[in-house]
Design an enzyme around this catalytic site. Sequence first.
Site, PDB file in Angstrom:
ATOM      1  N   ASP A   8       0.874  -1.127  -0.106  1.00  0.00           N
ATOM      2  CA  ASP A   8      -0.001   0.042   0.066  1.00  0.00           C
ATOM      3  C   ASP A   8       0.939   1.166  -0.050  1.00  0.00           C
ATOM      4  O   ASP A   8       2.259   1.183  -0.118  1.00  0.00           O
ATOM      5  CB  ASP A   8      -0.997  -0.048   1.287  1.00  0.00           C
ATOM      6  CG  ASP A   8      -0.437   0.276   2.814  1.00  0.00           C
ATOM      7  OD1 ASP A   8       0.772   0.420   2.657  1.00  0.00           O
ATOM      8  OD2 ASP A   8      -1.222   0.281   3.469  1.00  0.00           O
ATOM      9  N   HIS A   9       0.163   2.425   0.331  1.00  0.00           N
ATOM     10  CA  HIS A   9       0.898   3.930  -0.159  1.00  0.00           C
ATOM     11  C   HIS A   9       2.157   3.753   1.129  1.00  0.00           C
ATOM     12  O   HIS A   9       3.345   4.522   0.903  1.00  0.00           O
ATOM     13  CB  HIS A   9       0.061   4.895   0.236  1.00  0.00           C
ATOM     14  CG  HIS A   9      -0.730   4.644   1.420  1.00  0.00           C
ATOM     15  ND1 HIS A   9      -1.806   3.919   1.237  1.00  0.00           N
ATOM     16  CD2 HIS A   9      -0.787   5.348   2.625  1.00  0.00           C
ATOM     17  CE1 HIS A   9      -2.565   3.731   2.800  1.00  0.00           C
ATOM     18  NE2 HIS A   9      -1.686   4.810   3.333  1.00  0.00           N
ATOM     19  N   CYS A  65       2.971  -3.362   3.915  1.00  0.00           N
ATOM     20  CA  CYS A  65       2.165  -1.972   4.086  1.00  0.00           C
ATOM     21  C   CYS A  65       2.913  -1.387   5.392  1.00  0.00           C
ATOM     22  O   CYS A  65       4.184  -1.676   5.485  1.00  0.00           O
ATOM     23  CB  CYS A  65       0.751  -2.504   4.742  1.00  0.00           C
ATOM     24  SG  CYS A  65       0.499  -3.557   6.175  1.00  0.00           S
ATOM     25  N   THR A  67       2.654  -1.453   8.675  1.00  0.00           N
ATOM     26  CA  THR A  67       3.092  -2.452   9.721  1.00  0.00           C
ATOM     27  C   THR A  67       3.303  -3.864   9.364  1.00  0.00           C
ATOM     28  O   THR A  67       3.700  -4.873  10.090  1.00  0.00           O
ATOM     29  CB  THR A  67       1.992  -2.474  10.921  1.00  0.00           C
ATOM     30  OG1 THR A  67       0.675  -2.837  10.274  1.00  0.00           O
ATOM     31  CG2 THR A  67       1.628  -0.927  11.461  1.00  0.00           C
ATOM     32  N   GLY A  68       2.444  -4.344   8.166  1.00  0.00           N
ATOM     33  CA  GLY A  68       2.380  -5.549   7.691  1.00  0.00           C
ATOM     34  C   GLY A  68       1.376  -6.152   8.427  1.00  0.00           C
ATOM     35  O   GLY A  68       0.876  -7.324   7.887  1.00  0.00           O
ATOM     36  N   GLY A  70      -1.995  -5.323   8.788  1.00  0.00           N
ATOM     37  CA  GLY A  70      -3.296  -5.668   7.492  1.00  0.00           C
ATOM     38  C   GLY A  70      -3.269  -6.547   6.791  1.00  0.00           C
ATOM     39  O   GLY A  70      -4.250  -7.422   6.316  1.00  0.00           O
ATOM     40  N   MET A  71      -2.153  -6.501   5.826  1.00  0.00           N
ATOM     41  CA  MET A  71      -1.770  -7.259   4.903  1.00  0.00           C
ATOM     42  C   MET A  71      -1.725  -8.777   5.345  1.00  0.00           C
ATOM     43  O   MET A  71      -2.319  -9.662   4.596  1.00  0.00           O
ATOM     44  CB  MET A  71      -0.379  -7.197   4.360  1.00  0.00           C
ATOM     45  CG  MET A  71       0.006  -5.601   3.518  1.00  0.00           C
ATOM     46  SD  MET A  71      -1.339  -5.787   2.015  1.00  0.00           S
ATOM     47  CE  MET A  71      -0.421  -4.473   1.288  1.00  0.00           C
ATOM     48  N   HIS A  98       9.730 -24.018   8.904  1.00  0.00           N
ATOM     49  CA  HIS A  98       8.715 -24.757   9.742  1.00  0.00           C
ATOM     50  C   HIS A  98       7.442 -24.662   9.071  1.00  0.00           C
ATOM     51  O   HIS A  98       6.459 -25.506   9.450  1.00  0.00           O
ATOM     52  CB  HIS A  98       8.578 -24.405  11.196  1.00  0.00           C
ATOM     53  CG  HIS A  98       9.665 -24.595  11.821  1.00  0.00           C
ATOM     54  ND1 HIS A  98       9.962 -24.819  13.196  1.00  0.00           N
ATOM     55  CD2 HIS A  98      11.080 -25.551  11.542  1.00  0.00           C
ATOM     56  CE1 HIS A  98      11.390 -25.209  13.702  1.00  0.00           C
ATOM     57  NE2 HIS A  98      11.728 -25.765  12.646  1.00  0.00           N
ATOM     58  N   ARG A 132       7.320 -33.473  10.142  1.00  0.00           N
ATOM     59  CA  ARG A 132       6.453 -33.395  11.071  1.00  0.00           C
ATOM     60  C   ARG A 132       5.600 -31.850  10.819  1.00  0.00           C
ATOM     61  O   ARG A 132       4.608 -31.719  11.240  1.00  0.00           O
ATOM     62  CB  ARG A 132       7.140 -33.249  12.385  1.00  0.00           C
ATOM     63  CG  ARG A 132       8.231 -32.176  12.793  1.00  0.00           C
ATOM     64  CD  ARG A 132       8.792 -32.304  13.967  1.00  0.00           C
ATOM     65  NE  ARG A 132       9.813 -31.287  14.369  1.00  0.00           N
ATOM     66  CZ  ARG A 132      10.774 -30.924  13.854  1.00  0.00           C
ATOM     67  NH1 ARG A 132      11.653 -32.036  12.902  1.00  0.00           N
ATOM     68  NH2 ARG A 132      11.686 -30.077  14.222  1.00  0.00           N
ATOM     69  N   HIS A 133       6.415 -31.050  10.036  1.00  0.00           N
ATOM     70  CA  HIS A 133       6.003 -29.631   9.792  1.00  0.00           C
ATOM     71  C   HIS A 133       4.793 -29.766   8.938  1.00  0.00           C
ATOM     72  O   HIS A 133       3.825 -28.881   8.890  1.00  0.00           O
ATOM     73  CB  HIS A 133       7.098 -28.514   9.330  1.00  0.00           C
ATOM     74  CG  HIS A 133       8.301 -28.750  10.121  1.00  0.00           C
ATOM     75  ND1 HIS A 133       8.185 -28.203  11.553  1.00  0.00           N
ATOM     76  CD2 HIS A 133       9.755 -29.024   9.923  1.00  0.00           C
ATOM     77  CE1 HIS A 133       9.178 -28.084  12.266  1.00  0.00           C
ATOM     78  NE2 HIS A 133      10.138 -28.978  11.429  1.00  0.00           N
TER      79      HIS A 133
HETATM   80  C1  RB5 Z   1      -2.085   2.662   6.357  1.00  0.00           C
HETATM   81  O1  RB5 Z   1      -2.064   3.888   6.857  1.00  0.00           O
HETATM   82  C2  RB5 Z   1      -1.664   1.346   7.301  1.00  0.00           C
HETATM   83  O2  RB5 Z   1      -3.087   1.327   8.087  1.00  0.00           O
HETATM   84  C3  RB5 Z   1      -1.475   0.232   6.549  1.00  0.00           C
HETATM   85  O3  RB5 Z   1      -0.331   0.553   5.995  1.00  0.00           O
HETATM   86  C4  RB5 Z   1      -1.027  -0.961   7.576  1.00  0.00           C
HETATM   87  O4  RB5 Z   1      -0.232  -0.484   8.406  1.00  0.00           O
HETATM   88  C5  RB5 Z   1      -2.165  -1.718   7.742  1.00  0.00           C
HETATM   89  O5  RB5 Z   1      -1.983  -2.567   8.951  1.00  0.00           O
END
Ligand code: RB5
Length: 141
Positions: A8-9, A65, A67-68, A70-71, A98, A132-133
Site C-alpha cells: 500500500d502507500h 504495508c 505495519t504488515g 493488515g496485509m 517450519h 512433522r511440519h
Molecule cells: C495505512 O495507513 C496503514 O494502516 C497500513 O499501511 C497498515 O499498517 C495496516 O495494517
Amino acid sequence: MNIALGCDHGAYGLKEEAKLLLAELGHDVTDVGCHSLESVNYPDYANAVCDKITDGTSQRGILICGTGIGMSMAANRHKNIRAALCHELFTAEMSREHNDANVLCMGARVIGPGLALQMVRIWLATEFGAGRHQTRIEMFS
Ligand code: RB5
C-alpha cells in the site's frame, strides 16, 4: 520463480526496492501495485497477490504495508495462503522451514530497507523442512 509483489502507500518505496532485488536474484515479478504514494486500501493488494498464487501465476508472494499487520490478516483469509508477518531474520527463516509460508508480510514503518531486503533473501533461499511440519500444516489447512 514468479513472485507476486504488493504494497500500500505506506510501503511503496520499499516495494520498489524489493522489486529490484528480486530481479537481481533472477526471479520474475508480478507487481500488483500500488504504484504511487497515493492512499489506497491494503486488502485490495493482499487479495491481488493471493489470487496470483491461487491461479498459479506466482509461487510466492510478498506483501508490505505500514505495519504488515493488515496485509497478513487479509492474506490469511485465503484458504491456500500461509502468510507470515516477520520483522527480523530468524522468523523470516523459520516461516519457511517450519511453516512453508508462501507469503512474506513486512511493515515498512517498522523496519528499515536493509533488514527487509535481507529478510527477503533469506526467506527465498530457505527450503521447507516437511516431515512433522507438513503434518502440522495439514492440521489447519
Ligand atoms: C495505512 O495507513 C496503514 O494502516 C497500513 O499501511 C497498515 O499498517 C495496516 O495494517
